[in-house]
Design an enzyme around this catalytic site. Structure first.
Site, PDB file in Angstrom:
ATOM      1  N   GLU A 153      20.502  -3.364  33.785  1.00  0.00           N
ATOM      2  CA  GLU A 153      21.303  -4.594  33.893  1.00  0.00           C
ATOM      3  C   GLU A 153      22.634  -4.425  33.161  1.00  0.00           C
ATOM      4  O   GLU A 153      23.653  -4.986  33.577  1.00  0.00           O
ATOM      5  CB  GLU A 153      20.480  -5.781  33.368  1.00  0.00           C
ATOM      6  N   LYS A 186      14.528  -9.842  27.584  1.00  0.00           N
ATOM      7  CA  LYS A 186      15.772 -10.159  28.311  1.00  0.00           C
ATOM      8  C   LYS A 186      16.338 -11.507  27.836  1.00  0.00           C
ATOM      9  O   LYS A 186      16.169 -11.853  26.672  1.00  0.00           O
ATOM     10  CB  LYS A 186      15.526 -10.101  29.824  1.00  0.00           C
ATOM     11  N   SER A 191       8.274  -3.584  36.841  1.00  0.00           N
ATOM     12  CA  SER A 191       7.108  -4.298  37.368  1.00  0.00           C
ATOM     13  C   SER A 191       5.774  -3.760  36.827  1.00  0.00           C
ATOM     14  O   SER A 191       4.790  -3.681  37.569  1.00  0.00           O
ATOM     15  CB  SER A 191       7.111  -4.310  38.901  1.00  0.00           C
ATOM     16  N   HIS A 237      20.324  -0.080  29.621  1.00  0.00           N
ATOM     17  CA  HIS A 237      19.454  -0.772  30.565  1.00  0.00           C
ATOM     18  C   HIS A 237      20.191  -0.959  31.894  1.00  0.00           C
ATOM     19  O   HIS A 237      21.405  -1.147  31.915  1.00  0.00           O
ATOM     20  CB  HIS A 237      19.022  -2.132  29.997  1.00  0.00           C
ATOM     21  N   ASN A 270      10.582  -6.146  26.667  1.00  0.00           N
ATOM     22  CA  ASN A 270      11.998  -6.506  26.722  1.00  0.00           C
ATOM     23  C   ASN A 270      12.062  -7.944  27.240  1.00  0.00           C
ATOM     24  O   ASN A 270      11.843  -8.192  28.415  1.00  0.00           O
ATOM     25  CB  ASN A 270      12.727  -5.537  27.669  1.00  0.00           C
ATOM     26  N   GLY A 292      11.785  -6.158  38.196  1.00  0.00           N
ATOM     27  CA  GLY A 292      11.732  -7.569  38.548  1.00  0.00           C
ATOM     28  C   GLY A 292      11.460  -7.833  40.016  1.00  0.00           C
ATOM     29  O   GLY A 292      11.607  -8.952  40.498  1.00  0.00           O
ATOM     30  N   GLU A 313      13.374   3.678  34.286  1.00  0.00           N
ATOM     31  CA  GLU A 313      13.211   2.398  34.974  1.00  0.00           C
ATOM     32  C   GLU A 313      13.942   2.465  36.315  1.00  0.00           C
ATOM     33  O   GLU A 313      15.154   2.223  36.378  1.00  0.00           O
ATOM     34  CB  GLU A 313      13.807   1.263  34.132  1.00  0.00           C
TER      35      GLU A 313
HETATM   36  P1  13P Z   1      10.159  -6.043  34.877  1.00  0.00           P
HETATM   37  O1  13P Z   1       8.917  -5.636  34.122  1.00  0.00           O
HETATM   38  O2  13P Z   1      10.360  -7.519  34.898  1.00  0.00           O
HETATM   39  O3  13P Z   1      10.242  -5.385  36.216  1.00  0.00           O
HETATM   40  O4  13P Z   1      11.412  -5.483  34.006  1.00  0.00           O
HETATM   41  C1  13P Z   1      11.419  -4.163  33.614  1.00  0.00           C
HETATM   42  C2  13P Z   1      12.556  -3.968  32.687  1.00  0.00           C
HETATM   43  O5  13P Z   1      13.706  -4.022  33.071  1.00  0.00           O
HETATM   44  C3  13P Z   1      12.243  -3.705  31.275  1.00  0.00           C
HETATM   45  O6  13P Z   1      13.377  -3.300  30.560  1.00  0.00           O
END
Ligand code: 13P
Length: 251
Positions: free
Chosen positions: A97, A12, A213, A95, A10, A173, A167
């Site tokens: 976010e 982002k 992560s 997601h 992803n 992150g 997740e």
């Molecule tokens: P990270 O791998 O940066 O923690 O992000 C995970 C994520 O949100 C994948 O959709």
């Protein structure tokens, strides 16, 4: 395990066309002999570029969101019809976010899930608890609610196009990964929820990815758990050197 591992990046809100094309080309070259299922999900503006690069490869094209309506007066939104036109095969929905920063609720996510499935897309439905929900002992309650409401009204015949991504929000992150055992416990629980909703056969086949992560040095331990069937990778998916060892981990 009969389930095939599904390793997804992803991207982002990162990159512009040149770097995206370069990364996509590197992944095409290096994953050519990979044995798992692969996906990249770039921003909307990069989809056309990346689509052209990965066409004919073993990497699927994903979008990170879609509108809840098919088309019409929805300024700033992107329709499933437009995504299909660009060769998108998979849509990531729910997601954290989108849920927590952009305040998408279960009902809106469910509307998007149903629309995307109706148009033949594979959906990666993301679920996961906040840190305060984990500390309050509400992990199962939250993950069950997000799974049940996210899939409300989805016919069993469409479940082969549904992937769940667990997740935990506190692991995204942050460099904090759930331990393989903690993640496994949630994955096993979510599989039970799917079994209750759709039966044991569907539950045994559904792919449940872990995200939060994921790095080269923890991917194999996570993937070794019985109910973890792949990864949804954020930060580490932005560079070939960090994504390839994850994507090509050996079971
Ligand atoms: P990270 O791998 O940066 O923690 O992000 C995970 C994520 O949100 C994948 O959709």
């Amino acid at each position: 395990m009969s389930r095939n591992y599904y390793m997804a990046g992803n991207w982002k809100m990162h990159m512009t066309r040149n770097d995206a094309a370069q990364l996509a080309q590197d992944l095409v070259n290096q994953l050519r002999d990979g044995t798992h299922k692969y996906l990249v999900a770039p921003s909307f503006t990069l989809l056309e570029t990346v689509s052209a690069v990965i066409e004919g490869s073993n990497i699927r094209l994903g979008a990170q969101n879609c509108a809840s309506e098919e088309q019409g007066a929805h300024t700033g939104e992107v329709s499933v019809l437009q995504l299909k036109d660009l060769g998108v095969q998979t849509i990531i929905l729910g997601h954290s976010e989108r849920r927590h920063v952009y305040k998408e609720d279960d009902a809106l996510i469910n509307k998007k899930v149903k629309l995307a499935l109706k148009h033949g897309f594979e959906v990666i439905l993301c679920i996961g608890e906040l840190l305060e929900e984990r500390e309050a002992g509400k992990v199962e309650e939250v993950c069950e609610r997000q799974t049940v409401k996210g899939l409300e009204g989805v016919d069993v015949s469409l479940l082969n196009n549904v992937v769940i991504a667990y997740e935990p929000v506190w692991a995204i992150g942050t460099g904090k990964t759930a331990t393989p055992q903690d993640a496994e416990a949630v994955h096993a629980f979510v599989r039970k929820v799917i079994a209750r909703l759709y039966g044991d056969d569907i539950a045994s086949k559904i792919i449940i990815q872990y995200g939060g992560s994921v790095k080269a040095d923890n991917a194999a331990q996570l993937m070794a758990m019985e109910n973890i069937d792949g990864a949804l990778v954020g930060g580490a998916s932005l560079k070939t050197d960090s994504f390839i060892p994850i994507a090509k981990f050996q079971a």
